[in-house]
Design a protein around this motif. Sequence first.
Motif: not given
Length: 187
Positions: A78-92
């Motif tokens: 998910w993190a490397l192939r699907l998630a948008s930068s906005a989604q990844l920005g939420k992950i601590a």
Amino acid sequence: MNQAKTLVLPGYANSGPGHWQTRWEALEASFARVAMPDWDHPVRATWCATLDRAVADEPRGPICLAAHSLGCLTVAQWALRLASSAQLGKIAGALLVAPPDPAGPAFPRDAHGYDEIALEPLPFPSIVVASSDDPYGTLAFAERCAMGWGSRFIDIGPRGHINAESGLGDWEEARRWLASLVGCIAG
């Protein structure tokens, strides 16, 4: 700082009542399980899309991920192939426990789409925890994942698949590891 929400991602067949993930959910209201549509016949694309929706449903971060087994491979894909930068920005950060080897003899044959694993640095801090006698993935495999994902690696010795049968109870040590990730507050 906001209290972090921790999304719990079990692996194949879900995590039962004695599993550390289930126990964590019972201890803290900030822990919530990502309910996969089919625990016994996982499809990577579907599980990744389900994780993506769960992250999207959280209005803001920080969000921590506590994954076990197939949940680890789902988080990485998910993190490397699907998630948008906005989604990844939420992950601590992410605690990734007992990643299974899709090429291993014990890997569930009902799991589909996990044959290739992205081994690139994750865009958030992470810790891979492995056992020296995990029937679903060798220590060498877990170390390779940790190195590829840019994760801290922790070998906890012979604890099986690091599940309910491992006798970890509430597994306070792992909760401290999760809390050590920047923004992950898991008291």
